[in-house]
Design an enzyme around this catalytic site. Structure first.
Site, short mmCIF file in Angstrom:
data_model
loop_
_atom_site.label_atom_id
_atom_site.label_comp_id
_atom_site.label_asym_id
_atom_site.label_seq_id
_atom_site.Cartn_x
_atom_site.Cartn_y
_atom_site.Cartn_z
CE LYS A 105 -0.44 0.07 5.20
NZ LYS A 105 0.29 1.35 5.51
CB THR A 106 3.98 2.68 2.01
OG1 THR A 106 3.85 2.45 3.52
CG2 THR A 106 4.59 3.33 1.62
NE ARG B 226 1.34 -7.76 11.22
CZ ARG B 226 1.32 -6.80 10.06
NH1 ARG B 226 2.04 -5.63 9.79
NH2 ARG B 226 -0.02 -7.15 10.24
CG ASP C 141 -1.21 4.63 4.59
OD1 ASP C 141 -2.08 3.85 4.88
OD2 ASP C 141 0.40 4.61 5.39
CD GLU C 142 -2.37 1.76 8.22
OE1 GLU C 142 -2.96 0.90 8.06
OE2 GLU C 142 -0.68 0.69 8.88
CD GLN D 24 -3.58 -5.18 8.38
OE1 GLN D 24 -1.91 -5.02 9.32
NE2 GLN D 24 -2.86 -4.64 7.41
#
Length: 659
Positions: free
Chosen positions: A29-30, A592, A213-214, A244
């Site tokens: 996504k970044t 993770r 973002d987020e 998330q």
């Protein structure tokens, strides 16, 4: 856009209306946000100065800035805004301060300042849990975007009415101090944008395209800020993952992703489901777990990575046994795979679980870093310097005055300060201004009056020099002239201790470097925005952290400990039937792991001096049997592992003897 997969490419090219990118864990996504910024600029769709990318942490903002700098050469990105929600709110208020009833150079109260004011406004002797409860209720009202009057109108219980009344008094005090707190950095801009159409139009002209973002972590006030800036046209890209969303306890509202569709009927939705981080076995387990949560827009993560090892599930006697197994496994894998310690991470539900792990790692001499230690900005000498800077910039900041006048200690005690506060209140002025009045000083004890007069001279001198010195030099100068450096030297027992603390002040000066043109107050306010999580890198050490703290990170080898009912899922969630967020928390932990994952639970624990039996987490039953390996379930594999470890042990002994 070379190397982007088709959904990523579609997300980059969609620039004509509102867009929601549902980005699964590890889906790049970044990179999509960075490429979209580059595309907006290169295509001429929007100049850099009219683009704002909003993140939730300073660390994320820093990473994004670095990636944009590598992607966009020259001065094409000049004027681009990449910052947190709170930094954007601060920038807004510095420009629109008059509309918020603030004067230039206002202060930003950190959590300690806010807590001190709330405590002072409550009846003397109020218990800490009452203070925390009231403070949380005030913060919650602000995060909902409510004014004190709106909070009072919305109160449905005596407790909420008391909190709303306290909120009004607290806000009045902030106004007197020409200050805001963290929550105000979002609430006040929302209030202004929603009530001043001309101001809102001006900011939509200033920010022509918004990337968030987020987005699943936004609270109600942050979502309203997003809408107020984007306006009805909705030129924005929101990137988020409802799977998330793990911050409901601090006000995050994952339903904001659904609100986007209601507020913007033309909203386009693109899913990023290809994962570039995890083995397929880890992904299949994560997908099966999270499928038990309700979804408006379900996703299925996939990867072209290898299947990898099965997820190991360990049953342990107690937390000490669990910690010993984890430490031994880390030591073995690090040796067998020649892996650096930084490849390993141990995750837990609560920070109390770290104690046994630290002991076990210390016994095996495994270096580790426990996230959540004292952050740079929480160190005493750093907070003292920031208080001085705030007072230099804003004489009305009583909280800064109270800290600065006692850092370092001088002949000004609690009795003197209490009397000065009375005199200031009678005169209707801040304490620092009252301390400069000869009439007030004459009513204090001579020694205290002289000490205050000397303090005032230092502040006046530094305030004058603030217009001549660079911000970094001002920090260095106040360290000397305030007496902070001398006090640190007297407090330290050895030269090494003194040099360490002196280095903290030098590092603070370095943070201010390059801030020419900014006053000390603005720079202090910017530093106040840095969260407690903004620390330096851990280096080559095993990372120990909470599941909440692991979001956005990835490690080659991951251990999740304490996976028992009552811990994960948490006891309160079990009692209240709220398992969705606990399931998302475990999902974050599982995703993770890039290569291998271990999960463990204890059969027994000590509580209030009694031994209690524990049950494995009910979430284990939601994991596919084919992807996990329990202790004792596969004798052949267990025997092979024992042989592998025995061989490694003999090799280590042989190497030691040869040495």
């Amino acid at each position: 856009m070379h190397g982007l997969n088709p959904p990523q490419r579609a997300a980059v090219l969609a620039t004509d209306g509102p867009l929601l990118v549902l980005a699964g864990a590890g889906s790049g996504k970044t990179r999509v946000i960075v490429e979209k910024i580059a595309h907006l600029i290169a295509s001429g769709r929007m100049p850099a100065r009219r683009i704002a990318a909003i993140t939730f942490t300073n660390k994320s903002a820093k990473e994004m800035k670095e990636r944009v700098a590598k992607r966009i050469r020259g001065d094409a990105a000049e004027g681009l805004t990449i910052c947190t929600f709170h930094a954007l709110g601060l920038r807004f208020l510095q420009i629109e301060h008059a509309k918020a009833g603030l004067r230039r150079g206002f202060s930003v109260f950190d959590s300690d300042d806010s807590a001190a004011q709330i405590k002072d406004l409550l009846p003397a002797g109020s218990k800490p849990d009452v203070i925390d409860d009231m403070r949380n209720l005030v913060s919650r009202a602000k995060n909902l975007g409510l004014s004190p009057e709106q909070a009072l109108a919305a109160a449905t219980s005596t407790r909420e009415m008391e909190a709303a009344t306290l909120y009004a008094r607290y806000q009045a005090r902030l106004t007197t101090f020409n200050a805001v707190d963290f929550d105000d950095l979002i609430r006040l801009p929302v209030q202004i944008l929603e009530s001043h159409e001309e101001c809102a139009l001006g900011w939509r002209e200033r920010i022509g395209y918004l990337l968030v973002d987020e987005c699943q972590d936004t609270n109600d006030a942050q979502y309203r800020l997003l809408k107020a800036i984007a306006g009805p046209q909705g030129l924005f890209t929101c990137v988020g993952d409802d799977d998330q969303s793990i911050y409901a306890w601090r006000g995050a509202n994952p339903d904001n992703l659904l609100e986007l569709g209601r507020d913007y009927p033309t909203l386009q939705i693109i899913k990023l489901e290809q994962n570039y981080r995890c083995s397929n076995r880890v992904l299949r387990a994560a997908n099966a777990l999270i499928a038990n949560n309700p979804h408006e827009h379900p996703k299925t993560l996939w990867s072209d990575q290898a299947d990898g090892e099965r997820i190991r599930i360990w049953e342990c006697r107690d937390s000490a046994h669990e910690a010993e197994k984890v430490a031994a496994e880390i030591a073995f894998v690090a040796s067998a795979k020649q892996a650096p310690w930084s490849d390993f991470c141990i995750l837990f539900r609560g920070n109390f679980q770290s104690r046994a792990l630290e002991k076990a790692l210390q016994l095996l001499r495994v270096p580790y870093h426990l996230s959540g230690g004292t952050a740079f900005l929480e160190r005493g000498e750093v907070k003292d310097s920031l208080a001085w800077l705030r007072l230099i910039a804003n004489p009305d900041d009583d909280a800064a005055f109270l800290r600065a006048v006692t850092s370092p200690k001088r002949e000004v005690g609690a009795t003197t300060l209490a009397r000065l506060a009375e005199l200031a209140q009678q005169a209707g002025m801040p304490m620092s201004r009252a301390a400069e009045q000869m009439g007030a000083l004459k009513q204090l004890a001579p020694r205290a009056a002289n000490a205050l007069d000397g303090f005032n001279n230092i502040v006046r001198g530094l305030r004058s020099d603030a217009n001549k010195l660079s911000p970094a030099d001002l920090v260095r100068e106040l360290g000397k002239r305030s007496g902070l450096l001398q006090a640190i030297r007297e407090q330290c027992k050895d030269e090494a201790g003194f040099q360490r603390r002196k280095a903290n002040l030098e590092e603070l000066a370095d943070w201010f470097d390059g801030g020419k043109g900014s006053g000390p107050g603005e720079l202090a306010a910017q530093l106040a925005l840095l969260s407690h999580a903004d620390k330096g890198e851990a280096g080559n050490q095993v990372r120990l952290m909470s599941l909440h703290g692991a979001k956005g990170l990835e490690f080659r080898y991951v251990f999740i400990v304490g996976v028992e009912d009552g811990t994960l899922p948490h006891e309160a969630s079990l009692d209240e039937g709220r398992l969705d967020e606990e399931r998302r928390l475990l999902y974050v932990g599982i995703t993770r792991a890039k290569e291998q994952l271990w999960m463990s639970y204890s059969k027994m624990a000590q509580k209030w001096g009694d031994t209690i039996r524990l049950k494995p987490s009910r979430f284990f039953e939601e994991l596919p049997a084919a992807e996990i390996q329990r202790d004792g379930a596969d004798p052949v594999a267990d025997a092979a592992r024992k042989q592998e470890r025995a061989s490694a042990g003999f090799a280590a002994i042989r190497a030691l003897l040869d040495g």
